[in-house]
Design a protein around this motif. Structure first.
Motif, short mmCIF file in Angstrom:
data_model
loop_
_atom_site.label_atom_id
_atom_site.label_comp_id
_atom_site.label_asym_id
_atom_site.label_seq_id
_atom_site.Cartn_x
_atom_site.Cartn_y
_atom_site.Cartn_z
N ILE A 8 0.84 -1.21 0.00
CA ILE A 8 0.00 0.00 0.00
C ILE A 8 0.87 1.26 0.00
O ILE A 8 0.64 2.20 -0.76
CB ILE A 8 -0.96 0.00 1.22
CG1 ILE A 8 -1.94 -1.16 1.10
CG2 ILE A 8 -1.70 1.32 1.32
CD1 ILE A 8 -2.76 -1.40 2.36
N ASN A 9 1.90 1.24 0.83
CA ASN A 9 2.78 2.41 0.90
C ASN A 9 3.48 2.67 -0.43
O ASN A 9 3.62 3.81 -0.86
CB ASN A 9 3.82 2.23 2.01
CG ASN A 9 3.29 2.69 3.36
OD1 ASN A 9 2.58 3.68 3.45
ND2 ASN A 9 3.61 1.96 4.40
N LYS A 11 2.42 1.86 -3.33
CA LYS A 11 1.43 2.39 -4.27
C LYS A 11 1.18 3.86 -4.01
O LYS A 11 1.12 4.67 -4.95
CB LYS A 11 0.11 1.61 -4.14
CG LYS A 11 0.15 0.25 -4.81
CD LYS A 11 -1.25 -0.33 -4.93
CE LYS A 11 -1.21 -1.59 -5.78
NZ LYS A 11 -2.54 -2.09 -6.10
N LEU A 12 1.07 4.21 -2.73
CA LEU A 12 0.80 5.62 -2.40
C LEU A 12 1.99 6.50 -2.79
O LEU A 12 1.83 7.63 -3.24
CB LEU A 12 0.51 5.76 -0.91
CG LEU A 12 -0.84 5.20 -0.45
CD1 LEU A 12 -0.98 5.25 1.06
CD2 LEU A 12 -2.00 5.97 -1.11
N ARG A 13 3.18 5.96 -2.62
CA ARG A 13 4.37 6.73 -2.97
C ARG A 13 4.48 6.94 -4.48
O ARG A 13 5.11 7.88 -4.94
CB ARG A 13 5.63 6.02 -2.49
CG ARG A 13 5.86 6.19 -1.02
CD ARG A 13 7.24 5.70 -0.64
NE ARG A 13 7.44 5.72 0.79
CZ ARG A 13 8.61 5.59 1.38
NH1 ARG A 13 9.69 5.41 0.66
NH2 ARG A 13 8.72 5.61 2.68
N SER A 14 3.91 6.02 -5.20
CA SER A 14 4.05 6.12 -6.66
C SER A 14 3.17 7.22 -7.25
O SER A 14 3.30 7.55 -8.43
CB SER A 14 3.69 4.76 -7.29
OG SER A 14 2.30 4.52 -7.12
N ILE A 15 2.29 7.76 -6.45
CA ILE A 15 1.40 8.81 -6.98
C ILE A 15 2.21 10.07 -7.27
O ILE A 15 2.99 10.52 -6.44
CB ILE A 15 0.28 9.15 -5.98
CG1 ILE A 15 -0.58 7.93 -5.71
CG2 ILE A 15 -0.57 10.31 -6.49
CD1 ILE A 15 -1.62 8.15 -4.62
N ASP A 16 2.04 10.58 -8.47
CA ASP A 16 2.68 11.85 -8.80
C ASP A 16 1.69 12.97 -8.53
O ASP A 16 0.67 13.08 -9.20
CB ASP A 16 3.11 11.85 -10.28
CG ASP A 16 3.86 13.12 -10.65
OD1 ASP A 16 4.08 13.97 -9.76
OD2 ASP A 16 4.23 13.26 -11.83
N ASN B 29 7.56 15.32 -3.46
CA ASN B 29 6.39 14.55 -3.88
C ASN B 29 6.04 13.49 -2.84
O ASN B 29 4.87 13.32 -2.45
CB ASN B 29 6.67 13.90 -5.24
CG ASN B 29 5.43 13.24 -5.82
OD1 ASN B 29 4.50 13.92 -6.24
ND2 ASN B 29 5.41 11.92 -5.81
N ARG B 37 -2.18 12.08 3.32
CA ARG B 37 -2.95 11.00 3.93
C ARG B 37 -3.65 11.49 5.20
O ARG B 37 -4.65 10.95 5.62
CB ARG B 37 -2.02 9.84 4.32
CG ARG B 37 -1.35 9.18 3.18
CD ARG B 37 -0.44 8.09 3.74
NE ARG B 37 0.63 7.78 2.81
CZ ARG B 37 1.64 7.00 3.11
NH1 ARG B 37 1.72 6.45 4.30
NH2 ARG B 37 2.58 6.76 2.23
N ALA B 117 -3.44 3.19 -6.63
CA ALA B 117 -2.93 4.14 -5.64
C ALA B 117 -3.87 5.31 -5.44
O ALA B 117 -4.17 5.70 -4.30
CB ALA B 117 -1.54 4.62 -6.06
#
Lengths: 488, 184
Positions: A8-9, A11-16, B29, B37, B117
């Motif tokens: 999950i982390n 995936k969240l980090r991959s958000i631009d 970023n 979050r 995501a």
């Protein structure tokens, strides 16, 4: 759980988020503390300026209390004049100037004042011990100085000017021997050397020719117990004046009886000088929500060291030392409706919601360091000297035990504005690696082997990391210090 | 994985603007994502990120490279900055008492890892603030309820209660999502 969290982390980090990075940076840059330039240089400049002031002050002190070489030369030469003028004043065709008359008067008065014994014996006379009581007389004022040059007429009616050259003759301990009658006597070789300057047949009246003659006599190494001496030879005062300011040099190593090498044990107690430090930190405004608050913040600096000294020259010496330093940073707060408060280094404190309380923080910081220092000795009087020194030390080991004693309820630590709450700070930036210290002490020679020093010292410690000003913790302190030095 | 070369950290320690800018460019970023979050409003998130970066630059000397990667350390600062913001904004952390909370289902039951995501972030940000905060801290950051209790100054049972509510809310939302969103 961990694997899913990781997925999950990631995936969240991959958000631009498509941030306007440049604009955000411009805004952020305005909030950052300005870069402090030349901080280290300023630190050194400030300290060297302090050292320079101390040094110049010492030199001024010395020169203002000094019977100059010029005076001494004259004194000696006048005494010399006394001798051959004294042979037959009436028939002397020596023409003295008014200045010379003044010289004679000056010398006589000086000798009279100092109880200096002038012997007509061809042997060395005994030492006049009653000079002791008048060891520290004030120097003569400038107006009473005789000139260096004197004029003599020769047999042909001509006139010659004698310009005194500087002939430094060091009479040292080895030049003396003590016969059974106790009076120390100067060696024959040295006496011959002195006589060559003092008894120059070509300087006799009627034979005056262009010639350099005269001397500056320096008795540089007489042991303290016998130094208030007056040497006479053929009615000539070699030197006796306690005002002769080079005489105190004999008290300063390296003198024959004092080794160039020495060991010293010393200690100091200092108080915090942050309030006048050029790098003092501004108080954080974290007391804003406190009412009727009184704060007490205090830093003590204890220091003890042992050092090995080496005298490079009569004046300049080096010291290599190892020492132990303990800082105690005590902060106490008595408050009502307290919100928070910090220790003196402002990186530790309490957060509290109590309405009344007494809190205290007691930080100690211990270190073992090595140091190297240079010193310069300025003679003040026989056996007494001023010693400014400047040195740098480096911490080899350090320890930062701390304790805090919350008395009120609901008190807890705050640190770094809530970061790492409930924990103590790492020693981090408080662990200053490098200290620069300057000291000004007065030394007194007790015996051939021992001298003592007492004085004041200023010490600045820093870590030489270019931290932001808010978090830089330079400790500066003013200390009283003392040391005992033993020369091998 | 964000790679921060040591010379950038060293430059930042020396207050070198170019290194600070480079660190900002590489990590802003990621930092923004962490803060987002916790804070739904992007304008607040910008402010918090700025505050967090100021802390990063001014307290970088406390970072110990032997203990963790610099991004891990920055992550914790971002979280704490967001929590500080929430604490200032509301004081609800002190007013909660839910000692009779139901048992907490595991995160695996939610099926969040199967979502894209953007959808995960959207679901999280739709949670009520206190639920979102505790969910983030427990599920995404790995804080125990004891740690959450200490940081947010609330009883452990309250933390468990809110986590349970958050998961329940999320499960309901996930279940109501179209099938293709769940499978992507």
């Amino acid at each position: 759980m961990t694997k899913e969290r990781k997925i999950i982390n990631e995936k969240l980090r991959s958000i631009d988020h498509k941030l306007p990075v440049d604009a955000l940076w411009s805004r952020l840059e305005k909030e950052l503390p300005p870069k402090k330039k030349r901080r280290v240089l300023n630190f050194w400049m400030w300290s060297f300026t302090l050292f320079g002031i101390i040094l110049l002050g010492g030199i001024w002190f010395k020169t203002s209390h000094k019977l100059s070489l010029k005076e001494t030369t004259s004194l000696t030469s006048i005494s010399e004049s006394n001798s051959f003028l004294g042979q037959d004043h009436s028939e002397a065709n020596l023409v003295t100037t008014q200045e010379e008359a003044n010289k004679q008067e000056y010398t006589e008065s000086l000798i009279s004042k100092k109880d200096i014994q002038i012997s007509s014996s061809s042997d060395l006379s005994s030492i006049s011990s009653n000079i002791n009581s008048k060891r520290f007389v004030k120097p003569l004022n400038e107006e009473s100085k005789p000139t260096e040059n004197r004029k003599l007429k020769n047999n042909e009616g001509g006139e010659a000017t004698f310009r005194r050259e500087k002939a430094y003759i060091n009479i040292e301990k080895e030049d003396f021997h003590t016969p059974e009658n106790i009076s120390p006597q100067i060696s024959q070789e040295k006496m011959a050397l002195l006589n060559r300057y003092l008894i120059d047949p070509k300087m006799e009246e009627g034979n005056a020719k262009e010639k350099s003659a005269g001397m500056n006599l320096i008795i540089s190494a007489l042991p303290s117990p016998i130094s208030p001496l007056l040497l006479t030879s053929d009615s000539k005062v070699l030197l006796a004046s306690p005002e002769y300011t080079e005489v105190p040099l004999l008290a300063i190593s390296p003198v024959p009886q004092m080794s160039k090498w020495s060991v010293a044990v010393g200690g100091s107690y200092g108080i915090n000088l942050d309030n006048i430090s050029p790098y003092r930190k501004k108080q954080k405004d974290i007391f804003s929500q406190s009412e009727e608050t009184s704060n007490y913040q205090h830093l003590d600096v204890w220091n003890t060291s042992i050092s090995l000294g080496y005298d490079v020259s009569k004046r300049f010496g080096l010291e290599l030392g190892v020492g132990f330093q303990r800082l105690t940073d005590k902060s106490t707060k008595i408050e009502q409706a307290a919100d928070s408060f910090s220790s003196l280094d402002q990186d530790r404190g309490y957060k509290a919601s109590s309405s009344l309380g007494i809190y205290s923080i007691y930080d100690t910081y211990e270190s073992v360091y090595i140091s190297i220092a240079g010193n310069y000795k300025i003679p003040l009087a026989r056996s007494l000297f001023l010693k400014p020194s400047l040195g740098v030390s480096y911490n080899l080991w350090s320890k930062y035990p701390s304790e805090a004693s919350p008395i009120a309820n609901n008190a807890g630590f705050i640190l770094n504005e809530d970061l790492n709450a409930s924990t103590f700070a790492d020693v981090g930036f408080s662990n200053n690696k490098v200290s620069l210290f300057s000291e000004l002490s007065v030394g007194y020679i007790i015996s051939d082997h021992v001298d003592i020093n007492v004085g004041i010292g200023y010490r600045m410690s820093t870590n030489f990391i270019n931290l932001n000003e808010e978090y830089q913790r330079d400790i500066s302190s003013l200390s009283l210090l003392g040391a005992v030095r033993y020369h091998f | 994985m964000i790679n921060i070369p040591p010379h950038i950290i060293k430059g930042c320690l020396e207050n070198d603007r170019r290194c600070q800018q480079e660190l900002f460019a590489k990590t802003s970023n990621f930092m923004f994502g962490v803060i987002l979050r916790y804070v739904k409003d992007e304008s607040y998130a910008y402010d918090i990120m700025q505050e967090a970066f100021v802390k990063v630059y001014t307290k970088l000397y406390t970072y110990d490279s032997n203990k963790a990667a610099v991004t891990t350390w920055m992550h914790s600062i971002a979280v704490r900055s967001a929590l500080n913001h929430l604490r200032k904004k509301h004081n609800y952390f002190l007013d909660i008492d839910d000692s009779g909370a139901p048992a907490t289902p595991t995160v695996g039951n939610l099926g969040l890892e199967g979502l894209e995501a953007e959808h995960i972030l959207k679901l999280i940000t739709q949670l009520p603030e206190i639920q979102r905060t505790i969910f983030n801290m427990n599920v995404l950051e790995g804080y125990s309820h004891g740690e959450i209790s200490e940081l947010l100054d609330m009883p452990e049972a309250t933390s468990r209660s809110y986590l349970s509510r958050a998961k329940s809310t999320l499960r309901n939302k996930i279940e109501s999502m179209p099938f293709k969103m769940k499978r992507s």
